[in-house]
Write a protein that holds these residues in place. Structure first.
Motif, PDB file in Angstrom:
ATOM      1  N   MET A   8     -10.490   2.825  -0.858  1.00  0.00           N
ATOM      2  CA  MET A   8      -9.452   3.058  -1.856  1.00  0.00           C
ATOM      3  C   MET A   8      -9.970   2.686  -3.247  1.00  0.00           C
ATOM      4  N   LEU A  61      -1.758   9.371   1.270  1.00  0.00           N
ATOM      5  CA  LEU A  61      -1.008   8.112   1.335  1.00  0.00           C
ATOM      6  C   LEU A  61       0.434   8.349   1.796  1.00  0.00           C
ATOM      7  N   CYS A 110      -2.888  11.089  -3.062  1.00  0.00           N
ATOM      8  CA  CYS A 110      -1.454  10.805  -2.950  1.00  0.00           C
ATOM      9  C   CYS A 110      -0.888  11.402  -1.668  1.00  0.00           C
ATOM     10  N   ILE A 142       0.831  -1.209   0.000  1.00  0.00           N
ATOM     11  CA  ILE A 142       0.000   0.000   0.000  1.00  0.00           C
ATOM     12  C   ILE A 142       0.863   1.254   0.000  1.00  0.00           C
ATOM     13  N   LEU A 143       1.894   1.289   0.875  1.00  0.00           N
ATOM     14  CA  LEU A 143       2.540   2.572   1.150  1.00  0.00           C
ATOM     15  C   LEU A 143       3.939   2.765   0.573  1.00  0.00           C
ATOM     16  N   CYS A 148       0.405   3.364  -3.542  1.00  0.00           N
ATOM     17  CA  CYS A 148       0.928   4.721  -3.433  1.00  0.00           C
ATOM     18  C   CYS A 148       1.760   5.085  -4.665  1.00  0.00           C
TER      19      CYS A 148
END
Lengths: 315, 491
Positions: free
Chosen positions: A297, A278, A275, A233-234, A243
């Motif tokens: 999301m 995130l 963005c 995810i990040l 991301c």
């Protein structure tokens, strides 16, 4: 550039990416189930694969029981199923054909060859050679096409619209994979299956996103759910994290956008806002309720798609 | 025995029999290879069947991967894609022969343009009785919307695809003038490309004139007829879309000229100007090379059910705000019934004798001709005047008694629609026949491409040699089992 061409390029990118993810997911899950811990029934894996493509309901209505060959055929070659790999490749090629005059001959030929490969692959071939052979070739062909997208085109609007489609679809697919696996793990947890199963699930999750090796390198540890979530995810440097893909989309949109004004709720504003969120989010904040986060999301990603369509692609 | 060179392997030509009465492009009446074919023939004679099969497969694959295909209309909405069969034995035209053809084509195209201007303005040629007025006014392709319109540069037929054949007397004859939306030129270029990829060494021993300059010449013609006062015209190719049988060609031409390929739905008309819908909003369009037929181009003026066209485009055209290639209404001059008057038309406008021969034509409309046609049906080819693609063609020598009687009824019912010509014997050319693994002779024709713009003209060196792949067949159209060859004009 014509809006219709932009639309074709955008969807060409999306369909190519979708074919690749469906192929990889099916392959990783099927192959890992062959020597899975005892309780990981093949049925469970089948269900997961169908779930990813959103086909479970349709399939059960048509066939009732889950059988290997039927499930694999539905996902890979069934033309009447608009989400099968073959249907995705057909749509990608159809869109490329519609925008043929803005592509390089090399790129067009690579897509055309891919199309002929997939369409010459019969059900008998699939049963004969197994799922690995077919899906592997699909993933490989996608890599070839991506190579030509990257190195045979001017990096202008044409290129940007193909990439917008690819990144949007990838963000979408990664989110869906995360949802599917989180659901799988939820099921496993209620059955108190323990660490071995968690580890097994995380490995298939990472492999489905082509992220297994890189996450090992990054965390230097046996994968666990916490790290895998964070990575996919990040992580801002890994091309398969949500991301990363949304950040890239922001850049392509800037490249295309001529107006410097940023209105609230405009396409660029919306992508920028997601963005930014995130970039400053920690995995601990997400872990509270992963499924709610992921479903939101998915809604945001779809919203971006709608905004792109409204601004550029309507004709 | 076909060759005086003893060392060569003749097996791939063993089955080659020449038929009396047919003109062979490669062999003369004594079965000896003509001079301009000697080097190519010698090389092919050295190959075994295996070699030739390999060459054939290699060429096919190249077309398939490039997506050089045409769609055959079918029940299935997608259409079936086929590659246009390619024969790797090139057709060679000596320069002397070509020079005359080129002159003749330019003469013909010029006269046709003058004729079109006349019939849409003063109609002098009709008043002078050289061409019967009712022949023009009864034509489906005479377009009343075009009366008194002045196309830029006075050009109507910018792109013409005249079909020629070589008769058994060794002379070229014009079979028909295609001046609506002639297609096939992309095959000329991809055939040459395939030829260079598969048999590059053949080019070393010949000085073959290039064909690769066609796109740039076409673009120059397109730009030359931009509306007055436009310096840097925005030019586009208008296609009916990717389900059209010639879509490959449309996208190929757009790509190789570097101009956008648009469909009707990409364009709209506002206050008599044409715009295309881009990602940054409307952009004005000045010149349209359209590959959509007249009937479909403007649903406001012509067929209201057309979804391929652009509503209001004829209004913009009439105002001179956009140029169309070819102009609407050019079909009035390539009608097969008007064809017979072309020699008279050339004489009338240019005061010259026609350089290219016309095939003698009988009009079923005229009583004398009609009687002759009915009496000699078995020696004639009878065609509807307004069809293309080889549809509805009746070949007398091949018809059964029932077919003969049936066709008699058809033409009697609609005499204006039919013309008849003596059966011309198309020349034959060695062609590689895959099933038999050897060369056999097949009938061929030649489609030429002639461009005309404002103070600019161009003839593509060579053209598309089409082959009737079915043994004995005279029908070369791609939709009916035809193939093609690379065509060389030697320096």
């Amino acid at each position: 550039m014509l809006s219709r061409i932009a639309n074709s390029l955008f969807w060409m990118g999306r369909y190519l990416e979708r074919a690749e993810h469906t192929a990889r997911y099916a392959r990783v899950h099927y192959c890992s189930s062959l020597d899975a811990p005892l309780v990981q029934k093949k049925e469970f894996v089948m269900e997961s694969s169908l779930n990813l493509s959103g086909l479970l309901y349709e399939y059960k209505k048509a066939h009732g029981t889950l059988e290997d060959e039927k499930v694999l055929y539905t996902i890979t070659l069934q033309e009447s199923n608009p989400l099968s790999i073959r249907a995705c490749v057909n749509s990608a090629r159809e869109n490329a054909r519609g925008a043929r005059d803005s592509l390089s001959s090399e790129l067009w030929e690579s897509i055309n060859r891919f199309y002929h490969y997939v369409n010459n692959y019969s059900e008998a071939d699939l049963n004969d050679k197994g799922i690995y052979n077919f899906t592997d070739k699909v993933v490989e062909n996608c890599a070839i096409v991506n190579g030509y997208v990257h190195k045979s085109l001017i990096h202008n609007e044409v290129w940007s619209f193909i990439h917008l489609g690819m990144h949007l679809e990838r963000a979408n697919q990664i989110t869906r994979i995360l949802i599917a696996k989180t659901n799988d793990m939820g099921k496993a947890a209620t059955q108190k299956l323990g660490k071995v199963v968690e580890n097994y699930q995380c490995v298939t999750l990472l492999k489905s996103a082509e992220a297994f090796d890189m996450s090992r390198t990054y965390y230097k540890a046996v994968p666990n759910y916490h790290d895998s979530l964070e990575f996919l995810i990040l992580n801002n440097d890994f091309p398969r994290s949500i991301c990363y893909n949304l950040t890239r989309m922001g850049r392509y949109l800037d490249r295309i956008n001529h107006s410097k004004l940023q209105e609230k709720d405009s396409l660029e504003f919306t992508v920028g806002k997601i963005c930014a969120t995130l970039h400053y989010l920690t995995i601990q904040e997400i872990e509270g309720d992963v499924l709610i986060f992921l479903n939101n999301m998915l809604l945001s990603i779809n919203k971006i798609g709608e905004l792109i369509e409204k601004k550029y692609l309507n004709y | 025995m076909r060759q005086d060179v003893a060392s060569i392997n003749r097996s791939v030509f063993n089955a080659y029999v020449s038929e009396p009465g047919l003109l062979d492009e490669v062999f003369n009446e004594n079965n000896l290879v003509k001079d301009h074919y000697r080097k190519v023939f010698t090389q092919f004679s050295r190959y075994s069947t295996d070699d030739l099969n390999k060459i054939n497969e290699y060429a096919k694959l190249s077309f398939f991967n490039q997506g050089v295909t045409f769609a055959v209309y079918s029940e299935n909405l997608k259409g079936i894609e086929r590659i246009f069969p390619f024969d790797f034995f090139p057709r060679i035209i000596p320069n002397k022969e070509w020079e005359k053809l080129e002159k003749g084509l330019l003469q013909r195209t010029l006269a046709i343009n003058l004729f079109l201007e006349d019939i849409y303005h003063d109609k002098k040629i009709l008043k002078d009785g050289v061409v019967p007025a009712e022949l023009i006014f009864s034509s489906n392709f005479y377009n009343r919307e075009m009366i008194n319109i002045n196309p830029a540069g006075g050009v109507y037929a910018h792109v013409s695809g005249t079909d020629l054949i070589k008769h058994s007397d060794g002379e070229y004859y014009v079979l028909e003038d295609n001046i609506r939306c002639p297609s096939g030129v992309s095959y000329v270029l991809s055939n040459r490309e395939a030829m260079k990829r598969t048999l590059s060494n053949l080019f070393l021993s010949h000085q073959v004139l290039p064909v690769q300059d066609y796109p740039e010449q076409l673009l120059a013609i397109i730009q030359s007829v931009a509306p007055d006062g436009i310096d840097n015209p925005n030019c586009v190719v208008l296609s009916p879309g990717m389900y059209n049988s010639a879509y490959y060609e449309h996208s190929f031409l757009a790509q190789s000229m570097g101009i956008p390929l648009v469909e009707g739905r990409d364009l709209f008309v506002d206050r008599n100007f044409v715009y295309m819908k881009t990602i940054y909003g409307p952009e004005r369009v000045d010149v349209i090379y359209r590959r959509v037929d007249d009937d479909f181009i403007d649903p406001l003026s012509f067929r209201a059910d057309s979804v391929l066209g652009v509503p209001g485009i004829m209004g913009a055209y009439r105002e001179g705000n956009v140029s169309l290639l070819n102009a609407p209404g050019t079909g009035a001059a390539d009608d097969k019934a008007v064809y017979t008057y072309i020699p008279a038309i050339i004489k009338y406008y240019l005061g010259e004798d026609p350089i290219l021969n016309n095939v003698h034509t009988y009009h079923c409309e005229s009583d004398g001709d009609f009687r002759y046609v009915l009496e000699h049906m078995q020696n004639l080819v009878i065609k509807p005047v307004d069809e293309s693609g080889g549809y509805g063609v009746f070949i007398g020598s091949k018809a059964s008694k029932e077919e003969l009687a049936q066709y008699k009824r058809i033409i009697t019912a609609n005499r204006r629609k039919y013309i008849a010509q003596p059966i011309m014997s198309l020349s034959v050319h060695p062609t590689y026949i895959e099933e038999n693994g050897c060369f056999e002779h097949r009938h061929i024709d030649l489609r030429t491409y002639c461009l005309m713009g404002k103070k600019k003209q161009f003839v593509l060196k060579g053209g598309l040699t089409r082959v009737a792949l079915t043994k004995g067949s005279l029908i070369v159209n791609s939709s009916q089992g035809g193939g093609s060859k690379d065509t060389w004009v030697l320096e």
